[in-house]
Enzyme design. Sequence first.
Site, mmCIF file in Angstrom:
data_model
loop_
_atom_site.group_PDB
_atom_site.id
_atom_site.type_symbol
_atom_site.label_atom_id
_atom_site.label_comp_id
_atom_site.label_asym_id
_atom_site.label_seq_id
_atom_site.Cartn_x
_atom_site.Cartn_y
_atom_site.Cartn_z
ATOM 1 N N TRP A 293 32.750 46.174 33.021
ATOM 2 C CA TRP A 293 34.077 45.709 33.454
ATOM 3 C C TRP A 293 34.989 46.586 32.725
ATOM 4 O O TRP A 293 35.154 46.394 31.470
ATOM 5 C CB TRP A 293 34.336 44.319 33.163
ATOM 6 C CG TRP A 293 35.443 43.563 33.406
ATOM 7 C CD1 TRP A 293 36.094 43.415 34.757
ATOM 8 C CD2 TRP A 293 36.443 42.708 32.486
ATOM 9 N NE1 TRP A 293 37.196 42.608 34.667
ATOM 10 C CE2 TRP A 293 37.473 42.141 33.540
ATOM 11 C CE3 TRP A 293 36.446 42.483 31.109
ATOM 12 C CZ2 TRP A 293 38.392 41.477 32.918
ATOM 13 C CZ3 TRP A 293 37.511 41.704 30.595
ATOM 14 C CH2 TRP A 293 38.369 41.183 31.496
ATOM 15 N N GLU B 74 34.907 45.821 42.347
ATOM 16 C CA GLU B 74 36.293 45.846 42.877
ATOM 17 C C GLU B 74 36.821 47.288 42.157
ATOM 18 O O GLU B 74 36.722 47.536 41.212
ATOM 19 C CB GLU B 74 37.053 44.894 42.176
ATOM 20 C CG GLU B 74 36.519 43.458 42.681
ATOM 21 C CD GLU B 74 37.203 42.388 42.224
ATOM 22 O OE1 GLU B 74 38.140 42.490 41.028
ATOM 23 O OE2 GLU B 74 37.115 41.216 42.389
#
Length: 353
Positions: free
Chosen positions: A194, A250
């Site tokens: 992330w 994403e």
Amino acid sequence: MVVETREKPYLTVDAGGRYSVFVPTARKESAGTTWGHAPTAGRSIQLSDFLVAAPSDSVKTINSQLARGKNLLLTAGVYNIDDSIAVKRANTVVLGLGMTTLTAVDGAVPLTVADVPGVDVAGITVDAGAVNSPALVRIGKAGKSGSSGRHSDPADPTTLHDVFFRIGGPHAGKATVRLEVNSDNVLLDHIWAWRADHGNGVGWTTNTADYGVVINGDNVTATGLFVEHYRKYNVVWNGENGRTVFFQNELPYDAPNQAAWQHDGVLGWAAYKVSDSVKTHELWGGGSYIYTNVDPAIHAARGFEVPVTPGVKLHGLLTVNLGAGTLDHVINDTGAPVSTAAVGVPSYVANFG
């Protein structure tokens, strides 16, 4: 589809109060739990064969014990890592308990694993520090090509289980790559890489990170690969015979404008990139989502980018718009665009290649 899997090591205690760590063996063509009908196949390592480390232990102390043949049990806490924890022995176990976090200091690569088989790394979070690190975890020696110097074993793969990465979030951090896999025959079992989109130290020029996961080794399998918000390719797959079962992504929210997020005449960067030279690769179940809320006019040309060759096959792909930006295609130039005209409505490609 034949995919190799391996359950993560776990701490056990017997009736006499003696602790050990059980390490399940790798399996192929398997389904369900290992313990439903018979004892789990594997080996048990007594706790005396581990260094039970605390955040106060230095990297020098940890590496000294690893060099003496110890495995590593990391008790919960934040470890400030100013040099690489270097795993060099085959079949070493590195197991974190609770929220064990390794934080890079002064640009260190917090964890490296040599080109050896059977290493198990499980249950750790690795955070970038304020000084850019070239990578946060490196499996195998950087820059290797071909099989020279690699001592992997397809029957005893080095495996990462439940290994998480953060760039930003708790604090500002920088790293060029999060996870770099140079060895052959590696399993990635639940990876979350992330680049923070919220929290502390977040911004296009603050928590900088170009790539999430880079695979240079052959015969690498990922089951549960979550890679989010990197400024260039989120995943780059250079090795042959790679396989992924479930990929979630994403794209970066915070690109300031289209000029800052494009390359070689291509708008944006694909989430999942299989290099042009690769001849064999397969993915089952992949999704990439766009939400460029800083500049909603931004486009990304595609979510997945792969060479068009008979051995490269992807199944069950989708892209989704989450409220800003446009993804023009699902894979290469195939698949309908997703935009704010239909927020949350996927564009699907069932099979490619």
